[in-house]
Design a protein around this motif. Structure first.
Motif, mmCIF file in Angstrom:
data_model
loop_
_atom_site.group_PDB
_atom_site.id
_atom_site.type_symbol
_atom_site.label_atom_id
_atom_site.label_comp_id
_atom_site.label_asym_id
_atom_site.label_seq_id
_atom_site.Cartn_x
_atom_site.Cartn_y
_atom_site.Cartn_z
ATOM 1 N N SER A 264 0.957 -1.224 0.203
ATOM 2 C CA SER A 264 0.038 -0.149 0.051
ATOM 3 C C SER A 264 0.799 1.238 -0.122
ATOM 4 C CB SER A 264 -0.851 -0.061 1.214
ATOM 5 O OG SER A 264 -0.142 -0.276 2.389
ATOM 6 N N CYS A 265 2.214 1.130 0.096
ATOM 7 C CA CYS A 265 3.054 2.264 0.027
ATOM 8 C C CYS A 265 3.195 2.875 -1.190
ATOM 9 C CB CYS A 265 4.479 2.131 0.695
ATOM 10 S SG CYS A 265 4.470 1.617 2.353
ATOM 11 N N PHE A 266 3.381 4.009 -1.584
ATOM 12 C CA PHE A 266 3.630 4.722 -2.898
ATOM 13 C C PHE A 266 4.659 5.980 -2.612
ATOM 14 C CE2 PHE A 266 0.478 8.487 -2.505
ATOM 15 C CZ PHE A 266 -0.260 7.856 -1.346
ATOM 16 N N CYS A 267 5.382 5.924 -1.396
ATOM 17 C CA CYS A 267 6.211 7.052 -1.031
ATOM 18 C C CYS A 267 7.089 7.504 -2.215
ATOM 19 C CB CYS A 267 7.073 6.750 0.332
ATOM 20 S SG CYS A 267 8.199 5.142 0.012
ATOM 21 N N HIS A 268 7.693 6.347 -3.076
ATOM 22 C CA HIS A 268 8.530 6.764 -4.067
ATOM 23 C C HIS A 268 7.779 7.769 -5.081
ATOM 24 C CE1 HIS A 268 6.212 3.939 -5.536
ATOM 25 N NE2 HIS A 268 6.552 3.640 -6.562
ATOM 26 N N GLU A 269 6.415 7.936 -5.099
ATOM 27 C CA GLU A 269 5.751 8.594 -6.034
ATOM 28 C C GLU A 269 5.348 10.148 -5.431
ATOM 29 O OE1 GLU A 269 4.222 6.011 -9.649
ATOM 30 O OE2 GLU A 269 3.568 5.351 -7.498
ATOM 31 N N ALA A 270 5.537 10.150 -4.218
ATOM 32 C CA ALA A 270 4.866 11.178 -3.513
ATOM 33 C C ALA A 270 6.224 12.370 -2.840
ATOM 34 C CB ALA A 270 4.187 10.931 -2.252
ATOM 35 N N ASN A 271 7.303 12.586 -3.774
ATOM 36 C CA ASN A 271 8.024 13.313 -3.439
ATOM 37 C C ASN A 271 8.869 12.705 -2.113
ATOM 38 O OD1 ASN A 271 7.778 14.773 -5.448
ATOM 39 N ND2 ASN A 271 6.879 16.609 -4.245
ATOM 40 N N CYS A 272 8.846 11.578 -1.851
ATOM 41 C CA CYS A 272 9.479 10.886 -0.699
ATOM 42 C C CYS A 272 10.121 9.600 -1.065
ATOM 43 C CB CYS A 272 8.588 10.622 0.534
ATOM 44 S SG CYS A 272 9.228 10.065 1.954
ATOM 45 N N GLY A 273 10.448 8.538 -0.416
ATOM 46 C CA GLY A 273 10.841 7.416 -0.640
ATOM 47 C C GLY A 273 11.516 6.541 0.389
ATOM 48 N N PRO A 274 11.581 5.147 -0.048
ATOM 49 C CA PRO A 274 11.790 4.252 1.213
ATOM 50 C C PRO A 274 13.055 4.534 1.942
ATOM 51 C CG PRO A 274 12.133 3.225 -0.892
ATOM 52 C CD PRO A 274 11.476 4.338 -1.121
ATOM 53 N N HIS A 275 14.114 5.249 1.319
ATOM 54 C CA HIS A 275 15.330 5.724 2.030
ATOM 55 C C HIS A 275 15.397 7.248 2.062
ATOM 56 C CE1 HIS A 275 17.709 1.742 1.915
ATOM 57 N NE2 HIS A 275 16.528 1.436 1.540
ATOM 58 N N GLU B 31 23.178 0.128 -2.563
ATOM 59 C CA GLU B 31 22.695 -0.794 -3.450
ATOM 60 C C GLU B 31 21.303 -1.600 -2.871
ATOM 61 O OE1 GLU B 31 23.859 -5.580 -4.039
ATOM 62 O OE2 GLU B 31 25.548 -4.286 -3.673
ATOM 63 N N LEU B 32 21.153 -1.388 -1.721
ATOM 64 C CA LEU B 32 19.980 -1.778 -1.126
ATOM 65 C C LEU B 32 18.650 -0.764 -1.655
ATOM 66 C CD1 LEU B 32 20.383 -3.009 2.563
ATOM 67 C CD2 LEU B 32 18.616 -3.712 0.860
ATOM 68 N N LYS B 33 19.192 0.500 -1.375
ATOM 69 C CA LYS B 33 18.350 1.540 -1.768
ATOM 70 C C LYS B 33 17.632 1.291 -3.217
ATOM 71 C CE LYS B 33 18.241 6.615 -2.131
ATOM 72 N NZ LYS B 33 18.710 7.971 -1.982
ATOM 73 N N GLY B 34 18.832 1.179 -4.157
ATOM 74 C CA GLY B 34 18.302 0.895 -5.517
ATOM 75 C C GLY B 34 17.534 -0.120 -5.832
ATOM 76 N N THR B 35 17.720 -1.307 -5.060
ATOM 77 C CA THR B 35 16.745 -2.669 -5.009
ATOM 78 C C THR B 35 15.553 -2.291 -4.697
ATOM 79 O OG1 THR B 35 18.804 -3.785 -4.464
ATOM 80 C CG2 THR B 35 16.721 -5.061 -4.697
ATOM 81 N N VAL B 36 15.332 -1.708 -3.615
ATOM 82 C CA VAL B 36 13.957 -1.366 -3.199
ATOM 83 C C VAL B 36 13.098 -0.612 -3.809
ATOM 84 C CG1 VAL B 36 12.909 -0.388 -0.810
ATOM 85 C CG2 VAL B 36 14.783 -1.682 -0.647
ATOM 86 N N GLU B 37 14.072 0.563 -4.327
ATOM 87 C CA GLU B 37 13.192 1.473 -4.939
ATOM 88 C C GLU B 37 12.667 0.974 -6.474
ATOM 89 O OE1 GLU B 37 15.640 5.162 -5.351
ATOM 90 O OE2 GLU B 37 15.135 5.737 -3.193
ATOM 91 N N ALA B 38 13.709 -0.038 -7.003
ATOM 92 C CA ALA B 38 13.265 -0.752 -8.033
ATOM 93 C C ALA B 38 11.940 -1.620 -7.999
ATOM 94 C CB ALA B 38 14.308 -1.173 -8.803
ATOM 95 N N SER B 39 11.920 -2.098 -6.483
ATOM 96 C CA SER B 39 10.777 -3.018 -6.484
ATOM 97 C C SER B 39 9.543 -2.424 -6.299
ATOM 98 C CB SER B 39 11.008 -3.775 -5.166
ATOM 99 O OG SER B 39 10.896 -3.068 -4.046
ATOM 100 N N MET B 40 9.744 -1.068 -6.052
ATOM 101 C CA MET B 40 8.124 -0.394 -5.913
ATOM 102 C C MET B 40 7.660 -0.120 -7.361
ATOM 103 S SD MET B 40 8.919 1.881 -2.519
ATOM 104 C CE MET B 40 7.198 2.393 -2.293
ATOM 105 N N LYS B 41 6.402 -0.600 -7.803
ATOM 106 C CA LYS B 41 6.117 -0.348 -8.896
ATOM 107 C C LYS B 41 5.224 1.051 -9.041
ATOM 108 C CE LYS B 41 5.033 -5.264 -8.836
ATOM 109 N NZ LYS B 41 4.879 -5.682 -7.475
#
Lengths: 326, 182, 356
Positions: free
Chosen positions: C144-155, C200-210
């Motif tokens: 349910s997260c979509f931080c990567h698309e709301a000017n935020c992000g998992p990291h 690297e983790l950051k990249g993987t996690v961000e890529a995993s968020m569709k």
């Protein structure tokens, strides 16, 4: 082969709209995340194909039908159909404008209980959701690293509290019932579990009561999801006199919950929507189930079993019990 | 023991205009003695009693509640007390269940001729509430439950010191602020 | 600032150090309710959880309490006096394992409460200055997260004092502010390999968020066009107008101020409480008129505020951090992501100025 509930609901809804017997059908569609269902109002036969029935239809569609003036059909399990009967009696819906699509219910699941079994793992899909009481659901998902899992969970371990002690799982007074009836009760004894604090002394009961409601954030989801709560101005919103302050003081929060429960007394069908809606997981049924037990004991009333009997607090008998009057 | 004897509870009593209120009058003119620890509120009928009144009284600091009306069958309006009987029975059960002590809430039927019953009931209510001491449950306090950094206190004077009066601040004025000094 | 490394074995000692000057809070499992995460004091000897999605309530309550006493007053024969609180002990709060979206949420609210000299909320600022946040990067975002698309992000680092990345048995700590640097001072410096591993983790996690939401047309769309979308009439049908979405939201900041007095009216206090735009009372005028009298208008308000009014006023910043709480906790599953997509999709608008 027997139709699934989803198929049967879609077919019934479609026919009603196609034949012009109703203007809208109120049902559930698949939620945007697993373990959720979303109330939906369909106006065209095509929209009916979106309807579903799952183990997570834990709201109460009677509250959406309440106050509508068009002709509506409502998808209703036992508790919701009883709420609709009550609303007809209270003139919130005209019976001739209402069509009840009855769904025999095997009990809804508590998504928090399911999630707790999978703590720390994302739930991305609900793979199996059987229509048998003792069936098993299958949920699963993947993490960011691409590691996936599937877990089998017994329905009976994760049912909502109220669904264990349901007294009327089959719709009451429905215009049509879409699948074969199920056994009328869920097996649990509501009278045995309705008053868990009764065995304590007054001080301890107060402690339990205070603890039960201490996390309330006053979002009023319990009130707003409830089909019984339709006052134009709720007592919590009245400002002169202000029955209930607006703060998080325990006195304010407790007053809200006492009066909310009391206003539902004699009308509550124990549908459990309040607890399902609560973002904090508060057990409002601690109060409502106690009140309903008393209503049964004192006046022998079961809410919503027809649309003509007056709710017990709107009527009386000359020989009513009066233990508290001197 | 002495302290308990000295403690005078505050009881809010709701009396039906057609009976118990008259009984209180009769008891008065008959010079019957009864404790003065309750404030009588006249209501048109016990059918007017709302659970909100009871909770509101507790919230404002009442230590006990007493509701009294006409005997069943004698309601001036026919059925008001029959309805309130159901409501109040249920409410009392509920308040018991959540831990409001049994002796805080009292209901009675007293006709306007029953001055003696009124006197006995008044004594009984006051004694019961006095025995329980001050009520702390469901009481709204505007002073406790301060959220940090404002310190918690029992009386405001303990933890606050007055600033000098704000120059030009409006004085409490009955005409514009409803007289409540806000 | 130099990255630091902390082995989870020596976490207890590190936390003990933090406790000397701060009251340390961390997300814990609630004892009463299954699968509920709450902010609670992390007692000595207790180890914080790392495998959790997020707390059910955002930590905004630490800085913007749901009920906050603003002042006390007393009336007497000689007038009304405002009472000054005795100076409280300055207590610092440290939030350990804050998710980046919540850090961003508080930093967003800084913009609301401390806008300029005129709007500079002392109650907010006081607590904000005394609250430190040690963030924990998300390695496993929820569906349910979509931080990567709301000017935020998992990291995302905004608003935090330190960002921690969970590397399994060790934590990589990246100080982001001077206060954060002081906190991690004394920990061993991280090896370049660890920093690379976190990247690297950051990249993987961000890529995993569709990608789930689309806002490309929304910015250009006229305000009235979005306001008059026929979609609003449909989405509000399911809404029950409760306050769940606003109360769990890390960026919702509306409040109501009330004066409360003792029954004799002699003493009182002014309290600020959270309020919510879904309530009819929110906009009700004393005259009885209610500009947002219909449910549809109230539902529309929340989404328009977050994704249209705020971006218009604040240079494209959105009033949402994508934490997904409202998606998860809405009793009727109204999904803000669907609503945004509908606001973005071209559709026939109703005639302007229509009565609502």
């Amino acid at each position: 082969m027997m139709k699934t509930r989803t198929e049967a609901i879609r077919a019934a809804a479609r026919t009603l709209l196609e034949e012009g017997r109703v203007d809208a059908v109120i049902g559930y569609v698949q939620g945007t995340i697993p373990l959720r269902a979303q109330p939906f109002v369909a106006y065209t036969p095509e929209e009916c194909d979106r309807f579903i029935w799952s183990s997570f239809c834990g709201g109460n569609l009677a509250s959406i039908a309440s106050g509508r003036t068009d002709r509506v059909a409502v998808v209703a399990q036992g508790c919701v159909s009883r709420n609709l009967n009550g609303l007809v009696h209270e003139n919130r819906i005209q019976r001739e404008n209402l069509y009840i699509i009855g769904v025999p219910c095997i009990g809804m699941l508590d998504q928090r209980k399911v999630e707790a079994k999978l703590f720390g793992r994302n739930i991305e899909f609900l793979k199996r959701d059987p229509e048998e009481d003792l069936g098993e659901i299958v949920v699963g998902g993947c993490n960011a690293m691409g590691e996936c899992y599937e877990e089998v969970i017994k329905r009976r371990d994760v049912k909502r509290d109220n669904c264990y002690t349901c007294m009327h799982r089959n719709p009451v007074g429905a215009d049509t019932v879409v699948v074969e009836p199920v056994s009328e009760t869920a097996g649990g004894d509501i009278n045995a579990v309705a008053t868990p604090w009764m065995r304590f002394d007054a001080d301890r009961r107060w402690e339990e009561f205070a603890k039960n409601f201490e996390d309330c954030i006053r979002c009023y989801a319990c009130r707003d999801v409830c089909p019984l709560c339709y006052c134009t101005t709720c007592f919590v919103d009245e400002s002169n006199p202000q029955w209930c302050g607006k703060t998080q003081d325990s006195a304010d929060v407790q007053t809200f919950h006492i009066l909310r429960a009391f206003h539902c007394a004699g009308r509550c069908t124990d549908c459990g929507a309040c607890e399902s809606a609560c973002p904090q997981g508060i057990k409002m049924r601690r109060l409502t189930s106690m009140l309903e037990k008393d209503v049964r004991t004192l006046w022998g009333h079961e809410p919503g079993m027809d649309s003509t009997t007056k709710p017990p607090l709107s009527t009386y008998r000359p020989d009513d019990p009066e233990d508290h009057f001197k | 023991m002495k302290e308990i004897e000295l403690y005078e509870p505050r009881i809010v009593a709701f009396f039906c205009h057609w009976c118990s209120y008259g009984a209180a009058d009769l008891a008065g003119v008959s010079r019957m003695e009864y404790p003065a620890s309750f404030r009588a509120v006249r209501i048109p009928c016990t059918g007017r009693m709302s659970p909100k009144f009871i909770l509101h009284a507790l919230r404002q600091g009442a230590d006990g509640i007493w509701v009294s009306g006409c005997h069943p069958g004698d309601c001036h309006y026919g059925t008001g007390n029959y309805h309130s009987r159901r409501r109040l029975e249920l409410l009392k059960n509920m308040l018991d269940y959540i831990g409001i002590e049994e002796g805080r809430i009292h209901f009675s039927w007293i006709s306007s001729a029953e001055a003696e019953k009124f006197q006995q009931m008044a004594i009984r209510v006051v004694e019961a509430v006095r025995g329980l001491g001050p009520n702390t449950r469901l009481v709204k306090s505007v002073c406790s439950n301060c959220i940090p950094p404002v310190p918690t206190c029992d009386t405001m004077h303990e933890c606050y010191e007055p600033l000098e009066e704000i120059p030009g601040a409006p004085r409490p004025n009955g005409s514009c602020c409803g007289g409540n000094g806000l | 600032m130099q990255h630091r490394i902390l082995s989870k074995d020596s976490l207890a000692a590190f936390l003990e150090g933090l406790r000397k000057e701060h009251v340390v809070y961390a997300p814990k499992r609630d004892k009463k309710v299954p699968n509920k995460m709450v902010w609670k004091i992390l007692e000595p000897g207790e180890s914080p959880l790392f495998e959790f999605a997020n707390t059910d309530m955002s930590p905004k309550d630490f800085v913007f309490p749901q009920s906050e006493c603003l002042m006390r007053f007393r009336t007497g024969e000689d007038g009304t006096s405002v009472l000054k609180p005795i100076e409280p002990e300055p207590r610092k709060t440290l939030l350990f394992n804050v998710r980046p979206c919540d850090g961003k949420g508080l930093s967003f609210m800084d913009m609301i409460f401390c806008q300029d000299e005129q709007t500079n909320d002392v109650y907010w600022r006081d607590k904000r200055e005394r609250t430190l946040m040690v963030g924990l990067a998300c390695n496993n975002p929820c569906p349910s997260c979509f931080c990567h698309e709301a000017n935020c992000g998992p990291h995302s680092e905004t608003g935090l004092d330190v960002l921690m990345t969970d590397l399994g048995t060790r934590l990589l700590l990246k100080p982001l502010t001077d206060r954060g640097a002081t906190l991690v001072d004394g920990l061993p410096e991280a090896a370049p390999g660890d920093v690379d591993r976190a990247e690297e983790l950051k990249g993987t996690v961000e890529a995993s968020m569709k990608p789930v939401i689309r806002t490309e047309h929304l910015e250009a769309r006229s305000l009235m066009d979005a306001y008059n979308l026929p979609y609003w009439d449909r989405v509000c049908e399911a809404c029950i107008n409760c306050g769940t979405c606003t109360f769990v939201c890390p960026t919702c900041h509306c409040f109501d101020i009330q004066d409360e007095t003792t029954p004799d009216g002699e003493e009182g206090r002014r309290v600020r409480n959270w309020d919510f735009c879904m309530s009819p009372l929110f906009t009700l005028h004393t005259s009885g008129h209610n500009p947002r009298g219909k449910k549809m208008a109230r539902v529309r308000q929340r989404f328009m505020h977050k994704y249209k009014y705020i971006p218009m006023k604040r240079n494209g910043e959105v009033g949402c951090v994508g934490c997904g709480r409202c998606v998860r906790l809405c009793p009727v599953n109204i999904d803000i992501r669907d609503v945004i997509n509908a606001m973005n999709a071209p559709a026939e608008a109703k005639p302007e100025g229509q009565e609502v």
